[in-house]
Design a protein around this motif. Structure first.
Motif, PDB file in Angstrom:
ATOM      1  N   GLY A   9       4.392  10.380  -6.835  1.00 38.18           N
ATOM      2  CA  GLY A   9       5.704  10.770  -7.688  1.00 38.18           C
ATOM      3  C   GLY A   9       4.788  10.862  -9.215  1.00 38.18           C
ATOM      4  N   MET A  10       3.964  10.042  -9.608  1.00 40.66           N
ATOM      5  CA  MET A  10       3.246  10.493 -10.751  1.00 40.66           C
ATOM      6  C   MET A  10       2.712  11.895 -10.813  1.00 40.66           C
ATOM      7  N   THR A  11       2.107  12.279  -9.540  1.00 42.51           N
ATOM      8  CA  THR A  11       1.326  13.627  -9.651  1.00 42.51           C
ATOM      9  C   THR A  11       2.292  14.651  -9.684  1.00 42.51           C
ATOM     10  N   THR A  12       3.421  14.451  -8.780  1.00 42.98           N
ATOM     11  CA  THR A  12       4.527  15.403  -8.695  1.00 42.98           C
ATOM     12  C   THR A  12       5.081  15.724 -10.291  1.00 42.98           C
ATOM     13  N   MET A  13       5.374  14.605 -10.901  1.00 41.35           N
ATOM     14  CA  MET A  13       6.136  14.645 -12.225  1.00 41.35           C
ATOM     15  C   MET A  13       5.187  15.564 -13.060  1.00 41.35           C
ATOM     16  N   ASN A  41       3.402   5.990  -2.672  1.00 45.50           N
ATOM     17  CA  ASN A  41       4.442   6.807  -3.325  1.00 45.50           C
ATOM     18  C   ASN A  41       4.427   6.734  -4.706  1.00 45.50           C
ATOM     19  N   ALA A  42       3.947   5.755  -5.625  1.00 43.33           N
ATOM     20  CA  ALA A  42       4.231   5.914  -6.900  1.00 43.33           C
ATOM     21  C   ALA A  42       3.125   6.760  -7.402  1.00 43.33           C
ATOM     22  N   SER A  49       0.890  -1.304  -0.075  1.00 42.61           N
ATOM     23  CA  SER A  49       0.014   0.094   0.010  1.00 42.61           C
ATOM     24  C   SER A  49       0.891   1.227   0.100  1.00 42.61           C
ATOM     25  N   ALA A  50       1.887   1.425   0.798  1.00 44.88           N
ATOM     26  CA  ALA A  50       2.927   2.513   0.956  1.00 44.88           C
ATOM     27  C   ALA A  50       3.588   2.695  -0.444  1.00 44.88           C
TER      28      ALA A  50
END
Length: 99
Positions: free
Chosen positions: A82-86, A78-79, A73-74
Motif C-alpha cells: 500500500g505504501m509503495t502504491t501510494m 499488505n502495508a 506477516s501478511a
C-alpha cells in the motif's frame, strides 16, 4: 557331646523365632509394596487420557501460533504494498503536466 545338641536346640529355636519375625516383617513390606504398585498402576492408567488431551492442546496451540504469525506477516506485506502504491501514485501525479 550332649552339650552340643542342647546348644543347637537353643539356636534352632532362636532361628525359628527369628524366621517367624522375619516372615511377618516381609509380609508387611510385601503388603506395602503391593499397595504402592497398585496405586502406581492406577495413576499410570489415569494419566494416559490426560497426556493425550495435553498433546492435542499443544498441537492446537502451535497451529494457532503459526496462523497468527502468518496473519501478521501478511498484514505487514499488505502495508508495504500500500505504501509503495501510494508513493508511485503521488510521483505520477507530480510528474504530470498541467493542462
Amino acid at each position: 557331646m550332649p552339650a552340643t545338641p542342647s546348644a543347637q536346640d537353643g539356636d534352632s529355636s532362636q532361628q525359628t523365632q527369628t524366621t517367624a519375625a522375619d516372615e511377618q516383617h516381609l509380609c508387611a513390606v510385601s503388603d506395602q509394596i503391593t499397595d504402592c504398585v497398585a496405586l502406581t498402576n492406577v495413576a499410570t492408567l489415569g494419566a494416559g487420557p490426560g497426556y493425550a488431551a495435553l498433546q492435542s492442546m499443544l498441537g492446537q496451540t502451535q497451529s494457532q501460533n503459526i496462523l497468527m504469525a502468518n496473519m501478521v506477516s501478511a498484514q505487514k506485506q499488505n502495508a508495504m504494498i500500500g505504501m509503495t502504491t501510494m508513493t508511485q501514485s503521488v510521483m505520477q501525479m507530480m510528474n504530470r503536466r498541467n493542462q
